[in-house]
Design a protein around this motif. Structure first.
Motif, PDB file in Angstrom:
ATOM      1  N   ARG A  29      21.879 -91.213  18.990  1.00 21.84           N
ATOM      2  CA  ARG A  29      21.405 -89.692  18.531  1.00 21.84           C
ATOM      3  C   ARG A  29      22.760 -89.047  18.654  1.00 21.84           C
ATOM      4  NH1 ARG A  29      15.815 -88.948  18.721  1.00 21.84           N
ATOM      5  NH2 ARG A  29      15.950 -86.820  17.711  1.00 21.84           N
ATOM      6  N   ILE A  30      23.441 -88.887  17.697  1.00 20.52           N
ATOM      7  CA  ILE A  30      24.894 -88.275  17.782  1.00 20.52           C
ATOM      8  C   ILE A  30      24.728 -87.045  17.035  1.00 20.52           C
ATOM      9  CG2 ILE A  30      27.352 -88.673  17.385  1.00 20.52           C
ATOM     10  CD1 ILE A  30      25.962 -90.913  19.009  1.00 20.52           C
ATOM     11  N   TYR A  31      25.361 -85.768  17.447  1.00 15.63           N
ATOM     12  CA  TYR A  31      25.526 -84.612  16.844  1.00 15.63           C
ATOM     13  C   TYR A  31      26.924 -84.117  16.652  1.00 15.63           C
ATOM     14  CZ  TYR A  31      20.603 -84.110  18.191  1.00 15.63           C
ATOM     15  OH  TYR A  31      19.223 -84.278  18.389  1.00 15.63           O
ATOM     16  N   ALA A  32      27.309 -83.931  15.235  1.00 13.90           N
ATOM     17  CA  ALA A  32      28.615 -83.537  14.819  1.00 13.90           C
ATOM     18  C   ALA A  32      28.734 -81.993  14.736  1.00 13.90           C
ATOM     19  CB  ALA A  32      28.807 -84.388  13.331  1.00 13.90           C
ATOM     20  N   LYS A  33      29.542 -81.536  15.546  1.00 16.47           N
ATOM     21  CA  LYS A  33      29.566 -79.996  15.217  1.00 16.47           C
ATOM     22  C   LYS A  33      30.669 -79.890  14.126  1.00 16.47           C
ATOM     23  CE  LYS A  33      29.888 -80.139  20.387  1.00 16.47           C
ATOM     24  NZ  LYS A  33      30.403 -79.701  21.618  1.00 16.47           N
ATOM     25  N   VAL A  34      30.100 -79.457  13.061  1.00 17.80           N
ATOM     26  CA  VAL A  34      30.633 -79.460  11.905  1.00 17.80           C
ATOM     27  C   VAL A  34      31.353 -78.298  11.724  1.00 17.80           C
ATOM     28  CG1 VAL A  34      28.872 -80.932  10.662  1.00 17.80           C
ATOM     29  CG2 VAL A  34      28.541 -78.517  10.762  1.00 17.80           C
ATOM     30  N   ASN A  35      31.109 -77.315  12.476  1.00 19.13           N
ATOM     31  CA  ASN A  35      32.178 -76.046  12.427  1.00 19.13           C
ATOM     32  C   ASN A  35      33.010 -76.051  13.489  1.00 19.13           C
ATOM     33  OD1 ASN A  35      30.408 -75.710  14.321  1.00 19.13           O
ATOM     34  ND2 ASN A  35      29.868 -73.539  14.156  1.00 19.13           N
ATOM     35  N   ALA A  36      33.440 -77.269  13.802  1.00 19.65           N
ATOM     36  CA  ALA A  36      34.467 -77.022  15.080  1.00 19.65           C
ATOM     37  C   ALA A  36      35.821 -76.900  14.873  1.00 19.65           C
ATOM     38  CB  ALA A  36      34.559 -78.738  15.571  1.00 19.65           C
ATOM     39  N   VAL A  49      36.932 -85.731  25.890  1.00 14.23           N
ATOM     40  CA  VAL A  49      36.909 -85.951  27.438  1.00 14.23           C
ATOM     41  C   VAL A  49      35.408 -86.347  27.722  1.00 14.23           C
ATOM     42  CG1 VAL A  49      37.099 -85.092  29.667  1.00 14.23           C
ATOM     43  CG2 VAL A  49      38.595 -84.313  27.794  1.00 14.23           C
ATOM     44  N   ASN A  50      34.475 -85.686  27.069  1.00 17.39           N
ATOM     45  CA  ASN A  50      33.141 -85.782  27.332  1.00 17.39           C
ATOM     46  C   ASN A  50      32.758 -87.013  26.640  1.00 17.39           C
ATOM     47  OD1 ASN A  50      31.987 -84.226  29.259  1.00 17.39           O
ATOM     48  ND2 ASN A  50      30.518 -83.526  28.023  1.00 17.39           N
ATOM     49  N   THR A  51      32.922 -87.080  25.186  1.00 19.35           N
ATOM     50  CA  THR A  51      32.557 -88.354  24.336  1.00 19.35           C
ATOM     51  C   THR A  51      33.873 -88.540  23.412  1.00 19.35           C
ATOM     52  OG1 THR A  51      31.646 -86.723  22.737  1.00 19.35           O
ATOM     53  CG2 THR A  51      29.857 -87.666  24.330  1.00 19.35           C
ATOM     54  N   ASP A  52      33.999 -89.734  23.059  1.00 20.44           N
ATOM     55  CA  ASP A  52      35.141 -90.080  22.414  1.00 20.44           C
ATOM     56  C   ASP A  52      35.098 -89.340  20.771  1.00 20.44           C
ATOM     57  OD1 ASP A  52      37.160 -91.523  21.245  1.00 20.44           O
ATOM     58  OD2 ASP A  52      36.762 -93.183  22.488  1.00 20.44           O
ATOM     59  N   ALA A  53      36.350 -88.857  20.828  1.00 20.44           N
ATOM     60  CA  ALA A  53      36.621 -87.973  19.577  1.00 20.44           C
ATOM     61  C   ALA A  53      36.842 -88.900  18.265  1.00 20.44           C
ATOM     62  CB  ALA A  53      37.911 -87.148  19.575  1.00 20.44           C
ATOM     63  N   TYR A  54      36.950 -90.270  18.611  1.00 16.99           N
ATOM     64  CA  TYR A  54      37.320 -91.140  17.603  1.00 16.99           C
ATOM     65  C   TYR A  54      36.148 -92.213  17.551  1.00 16.99           C
ATOM     66  CZ  TYR A  54      42.127 -89.291  16.625  1.00 16.99           C
ATOM     67  OH  TYR A  54      43.072 -88.689  16.351  1.00 16.99           O
ATOM     68  N   GLN A  55      34.982 -92.001  18.090  1.00 21.60           N
ATOM     69  CA  GLN A  55      33.691 -92.856  17.885  1.00 21.60           C
ATOM     70  C   GLN A  55      33.549 -93.157  16.315  1.00 21.60           C
ATOM     71  OE1 GLN A  55      29.935 -90.895  18.581  1.00 21.60           O
ATOM     72  NE2 GLN A  55      31.111 -89.448  19.563  1.00 21.60           N
ATOM     73  N   PRO A  69      34.332 -82.631  19.754  1.00 20.78           N
ATOM     74  CA  PRO A  69      33.817 -82.481  18.294  1.00 20.78           C
ATOM     75  C   PRO A  69      32.261 -82.971  18.163  1.00 20.78           C
ATOM     76  CG  PRO A  69      36.051 -83.649  18.111  1.00 20.78           C
ATOM     77  CD  PRO A  69      35.520 -83.767  19.450  1.00 20.78           C
ATOM     78  N   TYR A  70      31.907 -84.093  18.798  1.00 17.12           N
ATOM     79  CA  TYR A  70      30.655 -84.783  19.162  1.00 17.12           C
ATOM     80  C   TYR A  70      29.815 -84.668  20.302  1.00 17.12           C
ATOM     81  CZ  TYR A  70      33.048 -86.910  14.870  1.00 17.12           C
ATOM     82  OH  TYR A  70      33.709 -87.035  13.777  1.00 17.12           O
ATOM     83  N   ARG A  71      28.440 -84.603  20.185  1.00 20.90           N
ATOM     84  CA  ARG A  71      27.747 -84.924  21.350  1.00 20.90           C
ATOM     85  C   ARG A  71      26.951 -86.079  21.086  1.00 20.90           C
ATOM     86  NH1 ARG A  71      24.517 -79.639  23.344  1.00 20.90           N
ATOM     87  NH2 ARG A  71      25.196 -78.181  21.961  1.00 20.90           N
ATOM     88  N   GLY A  72      26.895 -86.912  22.316  1.00 27.07           N
ATOM     89  CA  GLY A  72      26.689 -88.346  22.399  1.00 27.07           C
ATOM     90  C   GLY A  72      27.728 -89.146  21.739  1.00 27.07           C
ATOM     91  N   CYS A  73      27.478 -90.656  22.158  1.00 26.18           N
ATOM     92  CA  CYS A  73      28.674 -91.371  21.723  1.00 26.18           C
ATOM     93  C   CYS A  73      28.140 -92.818  21.281  1.00 26.18           C
ATOM     94  CB  CYS A  73      29.693 -91.366  22.815  1.00 26.18           C
ATOM     95  SG  CYS A  73      31.326 -92.360  22.245  1.00 26.18           S
ATOM     96  N   GLU A  74      28.512 -93.138  20.210  1.00 27.11           N
ATOM     97  CA  GLU A  74      28.061 -94.336  19.928  1.00 27.11           C
ATOM     98  C   GLU A  74      28.780 -95.753  20.559  1.00 27.11           C
ATOM     99  OE1 GLU A  74      26.945 -96.900  15.469  1.00 27.11           O
ATOM    100  OE2 GLU A  74      27.994 -95.006  15.596  1.00 27.11           O
TER     101      GLU A  74
END
Length: 396
Positions: A128-135, A157-163, A97-102
């Motif tokens: 710099r996090i990107y949220a895929k709002v239409n996921a 898998v790529n970035t934490d879905a619970y960041q 759901p996200y690009r980048g991970c805090e």
């Protein structure tokens, strides 16, 4: 002081250049620099031009490196499911759901993906996090296709879905609601205690063999964790999360990843015993991977936090990678090769068998795809956006 003149650049002639300042760690961040991505055309290198006078900057309160504020931007994704054919992975389909991970884990293999956005795999990746709002909408449309064949979807898998930004955005929860509605199997991997929020969805799905969870635990040392993965849950908190999920009837495996020689490697047996006591039923491991820009970023981190053992760590890493910082060959990229890799494997396997953490692996194979049903309602793409602009004329 003797002037240091670059050999092939006359523009610096006559200038007295001071040595570059050592990189300083930033509180709450994993990377210690904003290293340029490999796709950038122009390279930039910082140097001390002599204007900073020792003592004055500290007196002015500038001794600390500037803070790096997190920015979360909306993104309209075109697709949401990613497919792979890697023999090293137990799943074929993933959703992020996200690009980048805090969380800022310095070893994160996903850091180089920010280079494709024209951003740095360093500090940019974790700020710099990107949220895929239409996921959730894209997922619903994907599952509704007549050609769709269900197989377990791996989340985070790529970035934490619970960041951290998931607390407000709730994209992961909305994705879980779609999967629950369709009785679609899923597996989650996370370092965050925020997953406990969604036990009301995960527990009923787990009871139907539709959900499995893995918690990544890298170290039990909170001091190391604060620099290695600065904004992820503390080690003790992750152990409590394993216990909470287990008590709710959700099967929990543990990923001991990455194993870093001379940093987290001494804890292998102690760490496995702790996750067993917390309720985990299975464990696997991955040795440190340093693809692309992750290698220089990790080496900067070593110099900032473990300068006395930095060279020793890298020597062992290269020993497990055929003399290179990283070897991406299937079959060995997760475990490495050579004497040191074999020693880690033996230690891990002996501890896993002794502690009984080997009997219920293959969580993806145990998930049931036969209960899948297609979503009954599939809103058109962009329906929510248009609804939110009622009264606004559409130019197109």
């Amino acid at each position: 002081m003797k002037a240091i003149i670059p050999e092939h650049d006359d523009s610096f002639a006559g200038q007295a250049m001071l040595p570059p300042q050592s990189l300083k760690a930033r509180k709450g961040r994993g990377a210690v620099s904003n290293l340029q991505g490999r796709h950038e055309v122009h390279a930039r290198a910082g140097f001390d031009d002599g204007w900073s006078v020792g003592g004055l900057d500290e007196a002015a309160g500038e001794a600390e490196a500037p803070t790096w504020t997190t920015q979360v931007s909306d993104e309209q994704a075109r697709t949401i499911l990613t497919r792979n054919a890697s023999p090293d992975l137990p799943f074929n389909v993933s959703l992020n759901p996200y690009r980048g991970c805090e969380h800022g884990c310095i070893y994160c293999f996903a850091r180089p993906t920010h280079s494709y956005l024209g951003l740095s795999p360093g500090l940019d990746f974790e700020s710099r996090i990107y949220a895929k709002v239409n996921a959730p909408e894209l997922l619903r449309r994907e599952l509704a296709k007549p050609s769709y064949v269900p197989e377990p979807i791996a989340l985070g898998v790529n970035t934490d879905a619970y960041q951290p930004c998931e607390r407000e955005r709730q994209l992961t929860r909305r994705v879980l609601e779609v999967l629950q509605e369709c009785d679609h199997p899923l597996a989650l991997i996370t370092k965050s205690s925020l997953i406990e929020r969604d036990i009301d969805i995960l527990a009923p799905m787990a009871a139907k063999r539709l959900a499995a969870v893995a918690v990544t635990v890298t170290t039990l040392d909170p001091a190391i964790a604060r620099t290695l993965e600065p904004r992820a849950a503390a080690p003790a908190r992750r152990l409590r999360t394993i216990r909470t999920l287990t008590d709710a009837g959700i099967p929990v495996g543990v990923s001991i990843a990455p194993i870093i020689p001379f940093v987290t490697e001494p804890e292998i047996e102690q760490l496995l015993e702790a996750v067993r006591d917390a309720g985990a039923i299975h464990a696997h491991y991955v040795v440190l991977r340093l693809p692309w820009e992750v290698s220089p970023l990790f080496q900067q981190w070593l110099e900032a936090h473990f300068p006395e053992r930095a060279q020793r760590v890298m020597n062992r890493v290269r020993e497990m990678r055929g003399g290179k910082d990283y070897d991406s060959a299937f079959g060995t990229r997760m475990r490495g090769e050579g004497v040191w890799a074999d020693l880690i494997r033996q230690r891990f396997e002996k501890a896993v068998h002794r502690l009984g953490l080997h009997g219920r692996g293959g969580r993806f194979k145990q998930l049931d795809c036969t209960q899948f049903r297609r979503p009954l309602v599939v809103p058109p793409l962009g329906a929510k956006a248009k609804g939110g602009n009622a009264g606004q004329l559409d130019l197109f």
